[in-house]
Design a protein around this motif. Structure first.
Motif, PDB file in Angstrom:
ATOM      1  N   VAL A 180       5.210   6.760  -0.978  1.00  0.00           N
ATOM      2  CA  VAL A 180       5.995   5.906  -0.435  1.00  0.00           C
ATOM      3  C   VAL A 180       5.211   4.453   0.255  1.00  0.00           C
ATOM      4  O   VAL A 180       4.056   5.004   0.351  1.00  0.00           O
ATOM      5  CB  VAL A 180       6.690   6.347   0.734  1.00  0.00           C
ATOM      6  CG1 VAL A 180       7.706   7.670   0.239  1.00  0.00           C
ATOM      7  CG2 VAL A 180       5.756   7.057   1.848  1.00  0.00           C
ATOM      8  N   ARG A 181       6.009   3.675   0.295  1.00  0.00           N
ATOM      9  CA  ARG A 181       5.101   2.417   0.836  1.00  0.00           C
ATOM     10  C   ARG A 181       4.887   2.523   2.531  1.00  0.00           C
ATOM     11  O   ARG A 181       5.770   2.798   3.307  1.00  0.00           O
ATOM     12  CB  ARG A 181       5.939   1.003   0.582  1.00  0.00           C
ATOM     13  CG  ARG A 181       5.778   0.626  -0.775  1.00  0.00           C
ATOM     14  CD  ARG A 181       6.324  -0.830  -0.848  1.00  0.00           C
ATOM     15  NE  ARG A 181       7.254  -1.426   0.182  1.00  0.00           N
ATOM     16  CZ  ARG A 181       7.735  -2.430   0.401  1.00  0.00           C
ATOM     17  NH1 ARG A 181       7.010  -3.610  -0.318  1.00  0.00           N
ATOM     18  NH2 ARG A 181       8.511  -2.779   1.310  1.00  0.00           N
ATOM     19  N   ARG A 182       3.658   2.440   2.913  1.00  0.00           N
ATOM     20  CA  ARG A 182       3.169   2.367   4.263  1.00  0.00           C
ATOM     21  C   ARG A 182       4.143   1.579   5.100  1.00  0.00           C
ATOM     22  O   ARG A 182       4.663   2.078   6.220  1.00  0.00           O
ATOM     23  CB  ARG A 182       1.859   2.140   4.333  1.00  0.00           C
ATOM     24  CG  ARG A 182       1.541   2.183   5.945  1.00  0.00           C
ATOM     25  CD  ARG A 182      -0.132   1.721   6.185  1.00  0.00           C
ATOM     26  NE  ARG A 182      -1.045   2.595   5.678  1.00  0.00           N
ATOM     27  CZ  ARG A 182      -1.531   3.747   5.810  1.00  0.00           C
ATOM     28  NH1 ARG A 182      -1.126   4.040   7.034  1.00  0.00           N
ATOM     29  NH2 ARG A 182      -2.437   4.260   5.247  1.00  0.00           N
ATOM     30  N   GLU A 234       0.948  -0.988  -0.015  1.00  0.00           N
ATOM     31  CA  GLU A 234       0.194  -0.029   0.006  1.00  0.00           C
ATOM     32  C   GLU A 234       1.065   1.165   0.006  1.00  0.00           C
ATOM     33  O   GLU A 234       1.922   1.488   0.766  1.00  0.00           O
ATOM     34  CB  GLU A 234      -1.051  -0.131   1.118  1.00  0.00           C
ATOM     35  CG  GLU A 234      -1.694   1.222   1.173  1.00  0.00           C
ATOM     36  CD  GLU A 234      -2.679   1.234   2.562  1.00  0.00           C
ATOM     37  OE1 GLU A 234      -3.372   2.248   2.790  1.00  0.00           O
ATOM     38  OE2 GLU A 234      -2.484   0.240   3.552  1.00  0.00           O
ATOM     39  N   PHE A 235       0.612   2.123  -0.949  1.00  0.00           N
ATOM     40  CA  PHE A 235       1.568   3.456  -1.085  1.00  0.00           C
ATOM     41  C   PHE A 235       0.615   4.534  -0.666  1.00  0.00           C
ATOM     42  O   PHE A 235      -0.699   4.516  -0.519  1.00  0.00           O
ATOM     43  CB  PHE A 235       1.803   3.670  -2.403  1.00  0.00           C
ATOM     44  CG  PHE A 235       2.834   2.858  -3.033  1.00  0.00           C
ATOM     45  CD1 PHE A 235       4.179   3.199  -2.970  1.00  0.00           C
ATOM     46  CD2 PHE A 235       2.403   1.637  -3.626  1.00  0.00           C
ATOM     47  CE1 PHE A 235       5.133   2.588  -3.616  1.00  0.00           C
ATOM     48  CE2 PHE A 235       3.620   0.803  -4.300  1.00  0.00           C
ATOM     49  CZ  PHE A 235       4.800   1.253  -4.064  1.00  0.00           C
ATOM     50  N   ILE A 236       1.400   5.464   0.392  1.00  0.00           N
ATOM     51  CA  ILE A 236       0.869   6.463   0.589  1.00  0.00           C
ATOM     52  C   ILE A 236       1.568   7.907   0.173  1.00  0.00           C
ATOM     53  O   ILE A 236       2.600   7.771  -0.221  1.00  0.00           O
ATOM     54  CB  ILE A 236       0.741   6.576   2.375  1.00  0.00           C
ATOM     55  CG1 ILE A 236       2.074   6.407   2.826  1.00  0.00           C
ATOM     56  CG2 ILE A 236      -0.304   5.511   2.774  1.00  0.00           C
ATOM     57  CD1 ILE A 236       2.303   6.514   4.361  1.00  0.00           C
ATOM     58  N   SER A 237       0.860   8.845   0.326  1.00  0.00           N
ATOM     59  CA  SER A 237       1.498  10.179   0.045  1.00  0.00           C
ATOM     60  C   SER A 237       2.506  10.831   0.992  1.00  0.00           C
ATOM     61  O   SER A 237       2.476  10.157   1.935  1.00  0.00           O
ATOM     62  CB  SER A 237       0.562  11.207  -0.023  1.00  0.00           C
ATOM     63  OG  SER A 237      -0.155  11.669   1.233  1.00  0.00           O
ATOM     64  N   VAL A 238       3.380  11.527   0.519  1.00  0.00           N
ATOM     65  CA  VAL A 238       4.235  12.244   1.436  1.00  0.00           C
ATOM     66  C   VAL A 238       3.737  13.003   2.385  1.00  0.00           C
ATOM     67  O   VAL A 238       3.947  12.704   3.674  1.00  0.00           O
ATOM     68  CB  VAL A 238       5.258  13.067   0.634  1.00  0.00           C
ATOM     69  CG1 VAL A 238       6.180  13.913   1.580  1.00  0.00           C
ATOM     70  CG2 VAL A 238       5.840  12.368  -0.279  1.00  0.00           C
ATOM     71  N   ALA A 239       2.660  13.433   2.538  1.00  0.00           N
ATOM     72  CA  ALA A 239       1.921  14.091   3.629  1.00  0.00           C
ATOM     73  C   ALA A 239       1.339  12.995   4.666  1.00  0.00           C
ATOM     74  O   ALA A 239       1.683  13.515   5.613  1.00  0.00           O
ATOM     75  CB  ALA A 239       0.398  14.850   3.092  1.00  0.00           C
ATOM     76  N   GLU A 240       0.775  11.973   4.184  1.00  0.00           N
ATOM     77  CA  GLU A 240       0.293  10.954   4.713  1.00  0.00           C
ATOM     78  C   GLU A 240       1.538  10.347   5.638  1.00  0.00           C
ATOM     79  O   GLU A 240       1.517   9.962   7.011  1.00  0.00           O
ATOM     80  CB  GLU A 240      -0.592  10.012   4.270  1.00  0.00           C
ATOM     81  CG  GLU A 240      -1.848  10.305   3.660  1.00  0.00           C
ATOM     82  CD  GLU A 240      -2.252   9.457   2.616  1.00  0.00           C
ATOM     83  OE1 GLU A 240      -3.415   9.011   2.587  1.00  0.00           O
ATOM     84  OE2 GLU A 240      -1.432   8.874   1.833  1.00  0.00           O
ATOM     85  N   ALA A 241       2.393  10.098   5.143  1.00  0.00           N
ATOM     86  CA  ALA A 241       3.860   9.661   5.673  1.00  0.00           C
ATOM     87  C   ALA A 241       4.359  10.641   6.805  1.00  0.00           C
ATOM     88  O   ALA A 241       4.897  10.255   7.854  1.00  0.00           O
ATOM     89  CB  ALA A 241       5.251   9.410   4.856  1.00  0.00           C
ATOM     90  N   LEU A 247      13.809   6.597   2.966  1.00  0.00           N
ATOM     91  CA  LEU A 247      12.747   5.877   2.477  1.00  0.00           C
ATOM     92  C   LEU A 247      12.603   5.958   0.964  1.00  0.00           C
ATOM     93  O   LEU A 247      13.287   7.052   0.296  1.00  0.00           O
ATOM     94  CB  LEU A 247      11.614   6.919   2.904  1.00  0.00           C
ATOM     95  CG  LEU A 247      11.259   6.998   4.267  1.00  0.00           C
ATOM     96  CD1 LEU A 247      10.021   8.018   4.463  1.00  0.00           C
ATOM     97  CD2 LEU A 247      10.676   5.712   4.690  1.00  0.00           C
ATOM     98  N   LEU A 248      12.379   5.042   0.288  1.00  0.00           N
ATOM     99  CA  LEU A 248      11.998   4.919  -0.993  1.00  0.00           C
ATOM    100  C   LEU A 248      10.721   5.425  -1.645  1.00  0.00           C
ATOM    101  O   LEU A 248       9.928   5.036  -0.919  1.00  0.00           O
ATOM    102  CB  LEU A 248      12.370   3.378  -1.415  1.00  0.00           C
ATOM    103  CG  LEU A 248      13.620   2.781  -1.276  1.00  0.00           C
ATOM    104  CD1 LEU A 248      13.716   1.150  -1.589  1.00  0.00           C
ATOM    105  CD2 LEU A 248      14.627   3.618  -1.970  1.00  0.00           C
ATOM    106  N   ALA A 249      10.710   6.053  -2.800  1.00  0.00           N
ATOM    107  CA  ALA A 249       9.594   6.630  -3.043  1.00  0.00           C
ATOM    108  C   ALA A 249       9.223   6.314  -4.599  1.00  0.00           C
ATOM    109  O   ALA A 249      10.277   6.074  -5.218  1.00  0.00           O
ATOM    110  CB  ALA A 249       9.402   8.202  -2.908  1.00  0.00           C
TER     111      ALA A 249
END
Length: 71
Positions: free
Chosen positions: A44-46, A5-12, A32-34
């Motif tokens: 990025v992956r959660r 599951e990928f999340i946005s930079v803001a969510e990270a 972190l890999l993006a």
């Protein structure tokens, strides 16, 4: 929840309690890999974010336990 599951930079940033620019620095440094999205943003992956968070907390605990109280 999928491990991919990928999340946005803001969510990270919210998960790590840091700013978006700080997450972008972590990506630039390779911590972190993006992946680049079609809209130009990064994801990025959660699981990677949570793993990074655990490593940081563990390192902080080690550092804290190494500190002695001065009399």
């Amino acid at each position: 929840m999928s491990t991919d599951e990928f999340i946005s930079v803001a969510e990270a940033a919210k998960l790590l309690f840091v700013s978006r620019p700080h997450v972008q620095e972590l990506i630039a440094k390779g911590a972190l890999l993006a992946v680049q999205c079609v809209d130009g943003g990064q994801r990025v992956r959660r699981v990677d974010v949570l793993t990074y968070k655990e490593r940081q907390l563990a390192a902080a605990k080690v550092w804290l336990s190494s500190q002695t109280e001065e009399e």
